[in-house]
Design a protein around this motif. Structure first.
Motif, PDB file in Angstrom:
ATOM      1  N   PRO A 173       0.811  -1.228   0.000  1.00 14.88           N
ATOM      2  CA  PRO A 173       0.000   0.000   0.000  1.00 14.88           C
ATOM      3  C   PRO A 173       0.842   1.275   0.000  1.00 14.88           C
ATOM      4  CG  PRO A 173      -0.940  -1.615   1.502  1.00 14.88           C
ATOM      5  CD  PRO A 173       0.381  -2.163   1.065  1.00 14.88           C
ATOM      6  N   GLN A 174       1.897   1.315   0.835  1.00 15.33           N
ATOM      7  CA  GLN A 174       2.755   2.501   0.830  1.00 15.33           C
ATOM      8  C   GLN A 174       3.556   2.597  -0.461  1.00 15.33           C
ATOM      9  OE1 GLN A 174       4.437   4.489   4.214  1.00 15.33           O
ATOM     10  NE2 GLN A 174       4.373   2.586   5.383  1.00 15.33           N
ATOM     11  N   ALA A 175       3.949   1.448  -1.015  1.00 13.40           N
ATOM     12  CA  ALA A 175       4.668   1.467  -2.292  1.00 13.40           C
ATOM     13  C   ALA A 175       3.777   2.028  -3.399  1.00 13.40           C
ATOM     14  CB  ALA A 175       5.134   0.057  -2.644  1.00 13.40           C
ATOM     15  N   ILE A 176       2.500   1.662  -3.394  1.00 11.50           N
ATOM     16  CA  ILE A 176       1.565   2.186  -4.390  1.00 11.50           C
ATOM     17  C   ILE A 176       1.402   3.690  -4.242  1.00 11.50           C
ATOM     18  CG2 ILE A 176      -0.879   2.208  -5.043  1.00 11.50           C
ATOM     19  CD1 ILE A 176      -0.914  -0.813  -4.534  1.00 11.50           C
ATOM     20  N   PHE A 203       2.722  -4.170  -8.093  1.00  9.96           N
ATOM     21  CA  PHE A 203       2.333  -4.023  -6.689  1.00  9.96           C
ATOM     22  C   PHE A 203       0.918  -4.563  -6.468  1.00  9.96           C
ATOM     23  CE2 PHE A 203       5.181   0.012  -6.528  1.00  9.96           C
ATOM     24  CZ  PHE A 203       6.300  -0.793  -6.566  1.00  9.96           C
ATOM     25  N   LEU A 204       0.008  -4.256  -7.384  1.00  5.17           N
ATOM     26  CA  LEU A 204      -1.367  -4.743  -7.267  1.00  5.17           C
ATOM     27  C   LEU A 204      -1.415  -6.270  -7.394  1.00  5.17           C
ATOM     28  CD1 LEU A 204      -3.088  -1.972  -9.384  1.00  5.17           C
ATOM     29  CD2 LEU A 204      -3.463  -2.380  -6.945  1.00  5.17           C
ATOM     30  N   CYS A 205      -0.563  -6.822  -8.259  1.00  3.82           N
ATOM     31  CA  CYS A 205      -0.501  -8.286  -8.381  1.00  3.82           C
ATOM     32  C   CYS A 205       0.025  -8.925  -7.098  1.00  3.82           C
ATOM     33  CB  CYS A 205       0.381  -8.676  -9.563  1.00  3.82           C
ATOM     34  SG  CYS A 205      -0.359  -8.368 -11.191  1.00  3.82           S
ATOM     35  N   GLU A 206       0.989  -8.277  -6.454  1.00  7.41           N
ATOM     36  CA  GLU A 206       1.496  -8.793  -5.182  1.00  7.41           C
ATOM     37  C   GLU A 206       0.406  -8.764  -4.114  1.00  7.41           C
ATOM     38  OE1 GLU A 206       4.325 -10.171  -4.514  1.00  7.41           O
ATOM     39  OE2 GLU A 206       5.380  -9.827  -6.402  1.00  7.41           O
ATOM     40  N   MET A 207      -0.375  -7.694  -4.085  1.00  3.74           N
ATOM     41  CA  MET A 207      -1.482  -7.620  -3.132  1.00  3.74           C
ATOM     42  C   MET A 207      -2.537  -8.681  -3.444  1.00  3.74           C
ATOM     43  SD  MET A 207      -1.965  -3.493  -2.680  1.00  3.74           S
ATOM     44  CE  MET A 207      -3.327  -3.713  -1.513  1.00  3.74           C
TER      45      MET A 207
END
Length: 381
Positions: free
Chosen positions: A159-162, A183-187
């Motif tokens: 979330p902070q990376a996004i 990042f969304l794929c990791e989440m």
């Protein structure tokens, strides 16, 4: 009473002489120290050029002691400590700079940035983050945000990376849509592990919207559909991906073959794989085509055609597995030796740092770069 001015006649020359001597002494000291400091600096530079870092550090320490007010010497010394891996001493040098009251704001920001790099190199991510956040309104703001993004990635704080990537993208400091998609794929992967499949699918759709040309969201969506017992939908997703991005075929050839067998669409998928087989041929695509062949003779012919186009020890081992080598025991020994020899050739290698792995990674475990792994194996590079 008459004023006796005789003492003035003696006193003035004596005072002048004393002042002249004092000034000459101070000037001599200043010149002596000035000569010592440059000599130490030049000696340190010469030692650096000769790759003698330890001696160069000693020379710069001598220069700093002779001229403690020169900030440039402190920066040079701190950078040397950091490059040498002596992070504690680098931190002390830069903290000493920050403690000085006469330091300009420009040099103060520079020292703060150097201190943040010391913490970052030392692996002290919390202290590095705190130091970088103090550079928000400085000339190092962009560099600090990029470093913070790296910290959030290492901590897997998506979330902070996004949030940081979106800020950098708005400020036009680079293209971050592809990384936002990752990042969304990791989440989504995290949500999938919690069995929150609806949330995972929403995140993957957002990832696909962020970067329509990125292959990962399509691959992850297909894997999620397969886990939800939707093999036809998963296969259609991968077929659509290979139609628009044929370079991803080696990466998805095996899942496509598996899904084709589950859905009874082996013949159609085999034809698609043969149609899109790249030049030179891909090991993974050839293996997927052979796996969809029910006749072992046709499968061995697939390996042979690969060998005719491109020499490959992996394909040679596959072809020899179907040949009679004069006895079951002898054949097992030969095939075991070949399998052991081909294992390193089946790995993936990062194009940025050379880190090799048996599986494909979207982010290199070695250098942390995204999309640095080619879809082809080591033998094909």
């Amino acid at each position: 009473m008459d004023l006796d001015l005789t003492w003035l006649l003696w006193g003035l020359p004596l005072a002048f002489a004393a002042g002249w001597l004092a000034s000459r002494f101070d000037l001599h000291q200043w010149r002596l120290e000035g000569r010592r400091a440059p000599k130490a600096v030049f000696r340190g530079l010469n030692q650096l050029l000769n790759e003698q870092q330890d001696r160069a550090i000693d020379s710069f320490i001598e220069a700093v002691q002779n001229d403690p007010d020169t900030s440039e010497l402190h920066f040079a010394l701190g950078n040397l400590f950091r490059r040498r891996g002596d992070y504690d001493r680098a931190v002390r040098v830069h903290e000493h700079l920050l403690a000085r009251g006469d330091l300009s704001q420009k040099d103060r920001d520079r020292a703060q940035h150097a201190l943040a790099l010391d913490f970052l190199k030392a692996g002290l991510l919390d202290r590095a983050e705190a130091a970088l956040r103090q550079l928000e309104h400085s000339a190092f703001a962009d560099e600090a945000r990029q470093a913070l993004l790296g910290i959030f990635e290492r901590a897997r704080d998506w979330p902070q990376a996004i949030a940081m990537a979106e800020q950098l993208d708005k400020e036009h400091t680079g293209a971050y849509q592809l990384r936002l998609s990752h990042f969304l794929c990791e989440m989504a992967a995290t949500a999938s592990k919690r069995q929150a499949t609806d949330e995972a699918m929403q995140l993957l759709e957002q990832a696909r919207t962020r970067a329509p040309d990125a292959p990962r969201p399509h691959v992850e969506i297909a894997a999620l559909q397969q886990s939800q017992q939707q093999p036809d939908a998963a296969l259609d997703t991968l077929l659509a991906l290979t139609a628009t991005h044929p370079q991803t075929l080696p990466l998805v050839a095996h899942p496509m073959a598996q899904l084709a067998q589950q859905t009874g669409r082996s013949q159609a998928v085999r034809a698609r794989l043969e149609q899109l087989q790249p030049t030179p041929p891909s090991i993974d695509v050839t293996e997927a085509i052979a796996g969809l062949s029910t006749d072992p003779t046709i499968a061995r012919g697939t390996y042979l055609r690969h060998l005719e186009s491109e020499a490959s020890l992996v394909m040679a081992a596959r072809w020899l597995a179907g040949e009679s080598l004069g006895g079951t025991q002898q054949q097992a020994l030969v095939l075991r030796a070949l399998d052991q020899a081909t294992q390193p050739l089946k790995r993936y290698r990062c194009a940025a740092c050379g880190f090799e792995a048996k599986q494909y990674f979207w982010q290199c475990p070695g250098c942390q770069n995204w999309d640095s792994y080619p879809t082809r194996r080591v033998e094909e590079l």
